[in-house]
Enzyme design. Structure first.
Site, PDB file in Angstrom:
ATOM      1  N   LYS A   1       3.492   4.482  -1.182  1.00 54.46           N
ATOM      2  CA  LYS A   1       3.558   5.397  -2.146  1.00 54.46           C
ATOM      3  C   LYS A   1       4.587   6.135  -1.976  1.00 54.46           C
ATOM      4  CE  LYS A   1      -1.189   5.045  -1.369  1.00 54.46           C
ATOM      5  NZ  LYS A   1      -1.975   4.491  -0.499  1.00 54.46           N
TER       6      LYS A   1
ATOM      7  N   ASP B   1      16.739  10.605  -8.753  1.00 53.21           N
ATOM      8  CA  ASP B   1      18.324  10.684  -8.793  1.00 53.21           C
ATOM      9  C   ASP B   1      18.723  10.602  -7.392  1.00 53.21           C
ATOM     10  OD1 ASP B   1      18.348  11.047 -11.515  1.00 53.21           O
ATOM     11  OD2 ASP B   1      18.344  13.328 -11.316  1.00 53.21           O
TER      12      ASP B   1
ATOM     13  N   LYS C   1      -4.195  10.762   5.450  1.00 55.20           N
ATOM     14  CA  LYS C   1      -4.075  10.074   6.712  1.00 55.20           C
ATOM     15  C   LYS C   1      -3.114  10.857   7.558  1.00 55.20           C
ATOM     16  CE  LYS C   1      -4.098   6.842   3.137  1.00 55.20           C
ATOM     17  NZ  LYS C   1      -5.446   6.199   3.166  1.00 55.20           N
TER      18      LYS C   1
ATOM     19  N   HIS D   1       0.662  -1.272   0.054  1.00 54.59           N
ATOM     20  CA  HIS D   1       0.067   0.011   0.218  1.00 54.59           C
ATOM     21  C   HIS D   1       0.854   1.273   0.051  1.00 54.59           C
ATOM     22  CE1 HIS D   1      -3.539   2.729   1.917  1.00 54.59           C
ATOM     23  NE2 HIS D   1      -3.920   1.991   0.737  1.00 54.59           N
TER      24      HIS D   1
ATOM     25  N   HIS E   1      -9.034  11.388   2.060  1.00 48.50           N
ATOM     26  CA  HIS E   1      -8.280  10.138   1.716  1.00 48.50           C
ATOM     27  C   HIS E   1      -6.819  10.583   2.664  1.00 48.50           C
ATOM     28  CE1 HIS E   1      -5.809   6.997  -0.522  1.00 48.50           C
ATOM     29  NE2 HIS E   1      -6.889   6.255  -0.044  1.00 48.50           N
TER      30      HIS E   1
ATOM     31  N   ASP F   1      -1.065  18.512  19.745  1.00 49.90           N
ATOM     32  CA  ASP F   1      -0.882  19.795  19.979  1.00 49.90           C
ATOM     33  C   ASP F   1      -0.025  20.373  19.049  1.00 49.90           C
ATOM     34  OD1 ASP F   1      -1.737  19.040  22.523  1.00 49.90           O
ATOM     35  OD2 ASP F   1       0.071  18.502  23.378  1.00 49.90           O
TER      36      ASP F   1
END
Length: 507
Positions: free
Chosen positions: A247, A252, A427, A245, A425, A432
């Site tokens: 991403k 470089d 997350k 899952h 979507h 604080d």
């Protein structure tokens, strides 16, 4: 003659009666054997489940499914139960984690500086995160957060167009739409210039590109690999719903990206929940080496191709990082190849250290018991605890389970806000103005204990303020659940949520 006919009739009746008795006896025997077989499945599956599933709630849920309907439950468990990658593949991942650390000299200064800057309480979180993912915090990073999906795609394409050596992409979803084709075209242009382009995508999330777009990229010199093939024939390797899952993009070895956005247009899933809203971070500095390490491990795991076997190649993919800024980051890879429960403990400790406010955003919210209790206790301590979820979801059962947990938390004083402008979507977690967290992991049991994820935590005030500003923007576009709203909800929704909660250990 009459007596003969009567005798024939009695014989026929007796034959039919005997046939009926034989058929009934046969049916009884089949029913008996079927019952015996059913209980045999139950008895055999009991130790299998008890010894394989560590979490008690998940264990009980699987036992209930198998005992209620063994002929459905046993095959389901064979496909979806346990957390298995296959013994040899799991051992391989552990060896890779030890082998493919960036060269110590390349990040040692950033590690030392990060440790010097951290206060005592933050060192607790940093140490716990390092035990989870194996990577220390590093300073000297420059980070730009964006919640504009098109801006992220445009910047990624610009960086690929400027690449001189390599472009590495790892994404869960990669679609053959205008976004996917635009990124693919950039990779093809880069490959034509002699840039090494590697794309690793999840076999389920990116399945649609396997037919046309992936072969087109491969013909033009872009290497495309599908991770964790969900093939029943390959059952000896893994359960089919363990997914990559993550991403990640690394250009470089100098520029890195991570966050919640996939290579897909934001209207993906628009019919169910509306346009997707994500957060992505563009990173320069030592933390890019850690994103590269995750890609290198996953690439070798799927292909067997080592990308850092010696000093020369190591310098190519893990160059000495520039001191691009002042931000301290800690990259946290998680997955079934690591102690998964520690990731949940990290969230619990961050919430425990909060003194005024806790804000969580997640598209799917099915917390495990420690996180659920941490949020409840934070509210009971008088903290301002807010959970932001999309008003509509693309997964109705998961959403129903989420609303059950939200209702329980609401009764303890947690504020529940529902985002109305599409599928939120992103997350994120902030406590604080002292702790910030974002990445690919949803706040649910699947992300905590099953999928391969990558997340980032920070203690940098400037980056935390960027996260807080994005969360405040989400809050302005939310409807808050009040006692009156909860009271007016239809009874059937309560019933659906109570039923969905029973499946939460399996979601």
């Amino acid at each position: 003659m009459v007596r003969g006919r009567r005798a024939d009739t009695r014989r026929k009746r007796g034959t039919r009666g005997q046939t009926g008795k034989d058929g009934s006896s046969m049916e009884s025997r089949w029913a008996w054997w079927l019952a015996v077989a059913g209980w045999t499945v139950r008895v055999v599956m009991f130790p299998v489940i008890v010894l394989s599933v560590r979490r008690p709630t998940t264990c009980l849920a699987w036992l209930a499914v198998v005992f209620f309907e063994p002929w459905v439950g046993a095959p389901l468990y064979a496909l979806l139960g346990g957390i298995r990658l296959g013994r040899r593949r799991l051992e391989q991942r552990v060896r890779l984690a030890l082998r493919y650390h960036p060269p110590a000299t390349s990040t040692q200064q950033a590690i030392t500086e990060a440790e010097r800057r951290l206060k005592a309480d933050r060192r607790v979180l940093a140490g716990l995160a390092q035990r989870v993912g194996g990577l220390p915090p590093v300073s000297g990073n420059a980070v730009t957060l964006t919640a504009d999906s098109q801006a992220f795609v445009d910047q990624l394409i610009a960086d690929i167009d400027a690449a001189t050596d390599h472009a590495h992409l790892l994404f869960y979803i990669y679609r053959d739409d205008y976004v996917g084709r635009a990124v693919s075209d950039a990779l093809i242009r880069a490959a034509a210039r002699g840039v090494t382009c590697r794309v690793l995508v999840d076999a389920v999330g990116a399945r649609p590109i396997a037919r046309r777009l992936a072969p087109q990229m491969q013909r033009q010199g872009v290497q495309v690999v599908f991770a964790l093939p969900a093939n029943v024939i390959r059952r000896r390797f893994a359960r089919i719903d363990v997914r990559n899952h993550r991403k990640i993009a690394v250009i470089d070895g100098r520029i890195g990206y991570t966050g919640s956005q996939n290579i897909v247009e934001p209207t993906y899933g628009h019919r169910r929940a509306g346009e997707w809203h994500d957060i992505m971070a563009r990173i320069r500095g030592p933390a890019v080496n850690h994103l590269q390490q995750i890609f290198v491990e996953d690439w070798f795991y799927e292909t067997g191709e080592p990308l850092a076997p010696d000093d020369a190649v190591g310098q190519r993919y893990f160059p000495v990082p520039e001191q691009a800024g002042e931000t301290t980051l800690q990259v946290i890879p998680t997955g079934p190849d690591r102690p998964t429960e520690n990731f949940s403990y990290l969230m619990v400790e961050a919430i425990h250290q909060a003194r005024r406010r806790v804000v969580v955003t997640s598209p799917y919210f099915v917390p495990d018991e420690p996180l659920f209790l941490a949020l409840k206790l934070a509210a009971l301590r008088g903290l301002d605890v807010r959970i932001i979820l999309p008003k509509k979801s693309d997964h109705p059962v998961v959403h129903a389970a989420a609303m059950f947990y939200c209702r329980e938390l609401f009764n303890s004083g947690v504020r529940i806000l529902r985002y109305r402008d599409g599928l939120l979507h992103a997350k994120t977690l902030t406590t604080d103005e002292r702790f910030g967290f974002f990445g690919t992991a949803n706040f649910d049991i699947r992300s905590f204990h099953l999928n391969f994820e990558v997340n980032v935590q920070t203690f940098d005030p400037d980056l935390i303020h960027q996260l807080l500003a994005l969360q405040e923007d989400y809050i302005r576009r939310c409807d808050e659940m009040t006692a009156l709203v909860w009271h007016r909800r239809p009874r059937w929704k309560y019933l659906a949520e109570e039923c969905a909660k029973l499946l939460s250990p399996l979601l």
